[in-house]
Design an enzyme around this catalytic site. Structure first.
Site, PDB file in Angstrom:
ATOM      1  CB  SER A  66      -0.920   0.061   1.379  1.00 41.21           C
ATOM      2  OG  SER A  66      -1.647  -0.996   1.233  1.00 41.21           O
TER       3      SER A  66
HETATM    4  N1  SAH Z   1      -0.136  -5.348   4.449  1.00 43.72           N
HETATM    5  C1  SAH Z   1       0.384  -5.539   3.056  1.00 43.72           C
HETATM    6  C2  SAH Z   1      -0.525  -5.034   2.014  1.00 43.72           C
HETATM    7  C3  SAH Z   1      -0.479  -6.361   0.742  1.00 43.72           C
HETATM    8  S1  SAH Z   1      -1.861  -6.467  -0.268  1.00 43.72           S
HETATM    9  C4  SAH Z   1       1.865  -4.914   2.929  1.00 43.72           C
HETATM   10  O1  SAH Z   1       2.148  -3.891   3.798  1.00 43.72           O
HETATM   11  O2  SAH Z   1       2.324  -4.972   2.192  1.00 43.72           O
HETATM   12  C5  SAH Z   1      -2.988  -7.589   0.374  1.00 43.72           C
HETATM   13  C6  SAH Z   1      -2.498  -8.824   0.892  1.00 43.72           C
HETATM   14  O3  SAH Z   1      -3.817  -9.318   1.226  1.00 43.72           O
HETATM   15  C7  SAH Z   1      -2.054  -9.476  -0.561  1.00 43.72           C
HETATM   16  O4  SAH Z   1      -0.807  -9.836  -0.155  1.00 43.72           O
HETATM   17  C8  SAH Z   1      -3.199 -10.586  -0.528  1.00 43.72           C
HETATM   18  O5  SAH Z   1      -2.639 -11.889  -0.852  1.00 43.72           O
HETATM   19  C9  SAH Z   1      -3.588 -10.812   0.903  1.00 43.72           C
HETATM   20  N2  SAH Z   1      -4.876 -11.275   1.121  1.00 43.72           N
HETATM   21  C10 SAH Z   1      -6.035 -11.266   0.327  1.00 43.72           C
HETATM   22  N3  SAH Z   1      -7.214 -12.081   0.863  1.00 43.72           N
HETATM   23  C11 SAH Z   1      -6.613 -12.448   1.930  1.00 43.72           C
HETATM   24  C12 SAH Z   1      -7.194 -13.508   2.791  1.00 43.72           C
HETATM   25  N4  SAH Z   1      -8.604 -13.980   2.688  1.00 43.72           N
HETATM   26  N5  SAH Z   1      -6.384 -13.897   3.933  1.00 43.72           N
HETATM   27  C13 SAH Z   1      -5.195 -13.516   4.204  1.00 43.72           C
HETATM   28  N6  SAH Z   1      -4.505 -12.680   3.213  1.00 43.72           N
HETATM   29  C14 SAH Z   1      -5.403 -12.087   2.166  1.00 43.72           C
END
Ligand code: SAH
Length: 223
Positions: A66
């Site tokens: 993000s």
């Molecule tokens: N907090 C992260 C944001 C990554 S984007 C950072 O600082 O980089 C969001 C992430 O959520 C992705 O890696 C995606 O694979 C994960 N995601 C999506 N649905 C999910 C679920 N049901 N359970 C766990 N992770 C999930």
């Protein structure tokens, strides 16, 4: 100080002053952005010039780290206190989890993609030695019932709705910050006032990758 450190520090401080200008006033959040080096979370070198710029950065498995203002904003909404037990859904690069850890929280973070989970576990534990952090491969819709209850929960992917399982795993007095919606999300902060009562606030539109329920166990390649 080496000249490269000097340039890096300048870029970091410039980003922090942008975060202040955009409404981040929690000094604990701003301090965490000084401590955590965002460039360490960017695997693909072509994006290194974006490390201290207020923009999102692509990471493995078609996911996105993000924008700094989004990370700072969600962290501020959580009103983190030292030793808060925090559940994060969507580990991704591990940057948000590391910010929360630097703020003094005990972080439990869940990722649904095995490839990202493994890469980030190596980075955060073996290379960066981030404290007070446990990483899990699993489906965030289910939360972590074995570790519950949590003081705070943060969802870093766009949720179709607020999963009841996550509300159940929140302590009374606890807070969940979750972007809800399809395509574009409304940032919601929900406070659990009692076992049956919740207070909800809205903080405007954001755009996240979607929260998906099935776990991805194979290596689907990067970027
Ligand atoms: N907090 C992260 C944001 C990554 S984007 C950072 O600082 O980089 C969001 C992430 O959520 C992705 O890696 C995606 O694979 C994960 N995601 C999506 N649905 C999910 C679920 N049901 N359970 C766990 N992770 C999930």
């Amino acid at each position: 100080m080496e000249s490269t450190d000097f340039v890096l520090r300048g870029k970091k401080l410039s980003l922090i002053s942008q975060l202040r200008e955009q409404g981040i006033s929690d000094e604990n959040v701003l301090h965490a952005f000084e401590v955590v080096e965002r460039h360490r979370f960017i695997e693909n070198t072509i994006f290194w010039d974006k490390a201290y710029v207020n923009c999102p950065v692509p990471i493995s498995c078609g996911q996105t780290m993000s924008q700094p203002i989004t990370v700072a904003f969600q962290s501020q909404l959580l009103k983190i206190q030292k030793n808060d037990k925090v559940l994060e859904i969507g580990t991704g690069s591990g940057f948000q989890a590391s910010i929360l850890s630097a703020m003094g929280a005990n972080v439990y973070s869940v990722e649904r993609q095995i490839e990202l989970f493994r890469k980030t576990r190596t980075l955060l534990t073996t290379e960066l030695h981030i404290r007070n952090l446990s990483l899990f491969f699993g489906d965030g819709f289910k939360g972590l019932p074995d570790e519950a209850p949590f003081d705070k929960i943060i969802v870093t992917c766009g949720a179709p709705d607020v999963p009841t399982s996550l509300l159940t795993q929140l302590k009374v007095g606890g807070i969940i910050v979750i972007p809800v919606g399809d395509g574009v999300q409304d940032m919601k902060r929900i406070t659990k006032v009692s076992d049956f009562e919740y207070q909800q606030e809205s903080f405007g539109e954001f755009k996240f990758v979607p929260m998906l329920s099935s776990m991805v166990k194979g290596n689907k390649g990067s970027f």
